[in-house]
Design an enzyme around this catalytic site. Structure first.
Site: not given
Length: 317
Positions: A102, A106-109, A111-112, A153
């Site tokens: 998402p 805050g889940l690093g989208s 950077a991923a 991240d």
């Protein structure tokens, strides 16, 4: 065809304070992933990125910074950074990028996505990067997204292992004595990290002594957490998570939805819970016993969580 993947991440301790020199702990979240697939394209067609999740196709027209818009920054700017690093002209390639992470939660989208894109492109060009080369490139992308990011991240996502992180220092993998289970619950409300980081900076500039003391307290909690994890004292992490959340509330980065989910998790038997990431939206993370994971997850959904991810943090190797 070349493919590269990158996980999400979740911060356990140290949000916001990490920007000001305090330690933070984060772990990869392999339950969600970004993936990039590179295929040859016709001669002279240049480099294009297809993002089927959002129905967009973008083209890389030059190696300069280009327009400052979210789609360009997410899908094109990482490729510009990579090609400049390799000193390589624009190749004839087509990249398909997908993600189950998402955005703005805050889940690093960001950077991923960047990590998957750059890994895949460099590998397709015959120049696969070591993590120590890749990490500073992804940090450049994070700066484009967030202004003054901590670097956590990109570090935890690039290295794909739990990290004890202090800004300006090399990432430190830390010992995990025994596995522990986390639930990540999404409020369904997105909140750009850059905005909360800027607001916390304004707070600090307005009251440096008071806010600096909060940063120091958050840093102390992260240090204690590292010791507890290394000693296998997992149950005591819950209290540290609760204390960390209270301090983040004082930094004005929580929200009614985040507080509600934390309370629901604790009431249902979680050992502790806190917001994770920039705050004012996004996710909370709860520490749970395996036996109570299902009931806590159901309580979180009943309290309004739009998605709950269960993950186990395990010793590396």
């Amino acid at each position: 065809m070349v493919r590269a993947d990158a996980p999400g991440k979740i911060i356990l301790f140290g949000e916001h304070a990490v920007v000001y020199g305090q330690p933070a702990i984060a772990v990869p979240l392999h339950a969600v992933q970004a993936s990039a697939t590179v295929e040859p394209a016709p001669y002279g067609s240049g480099l294009s990125v297809y993002a089927p999740d959002i129905g967009q196709t973008l083209r890389l027209e030059s190696l300069d910074g280009g327009p400052d818009d979210p789609l360009h920054n997410a899908f094109i700017f990482p490729l510009q950074v990579a090609l400049r690093y390799l000193q390589h002209p624009i190749p004839d390639l087509s990249i398909t990028i997908r993600s189950t992470i998402p955005i703005a939660s805050g889940l690093g989208s960001g950077a991923a996505l960047a990590t998957a894109l750059v890994r895949a492109l460099c590998s397709a060009l015959g120049h696969p990067l070591f993590n120590d080369e890749l990490n500073p490139l992804i940090f450049q992308v994070e700066q484009r997204h967030h202004g003054t990011p901590s670097g956590i991240d990109n570090t935890v996502i690039v290295y794909e292992q739990p990290v004890y992180f202090i800004r300006g220092a090399p990432p430190q993998p830390f010992a995990i004595a025994r596995p522990f289970t986390l639930l990540v619950a999404d409020t369904g409300h997105s909140s750009p990290t850059r905005k909360t980081v800027d607001d916390v900076r304004h707070l600090y500039e307005t009251a440096p002594e008071q806010i600096g003391a909060i940063f120091s307290a958050i840093g102390g909690i992260a240090r204690q957490a590292r010791e507890k994890i290394a000693a296998g004292e997992i149950a005591s992490l819950g209290l540290l998570m609760d204390r960390n959340h209270d301090l983040l509330c004082q930094l004005t980065v929580s929200s009614e939805a985040l507080d509600r989910l934390c309370a629901a998790a604790r009431t249902a038997g979680a050992l502790g819970a806190k917001l994770s990431g920039g705050g004012r939206g996004g996710n909370i993370v709860a520490l749970v016993d395996d036996a109570r994971a299902a009931s806590v997850a159901e309580a979180l959904r009943s309290a309004g969580a739009v998605n709950v991810i269960q993950t186990v943090v395990k010793p590396s190797g």
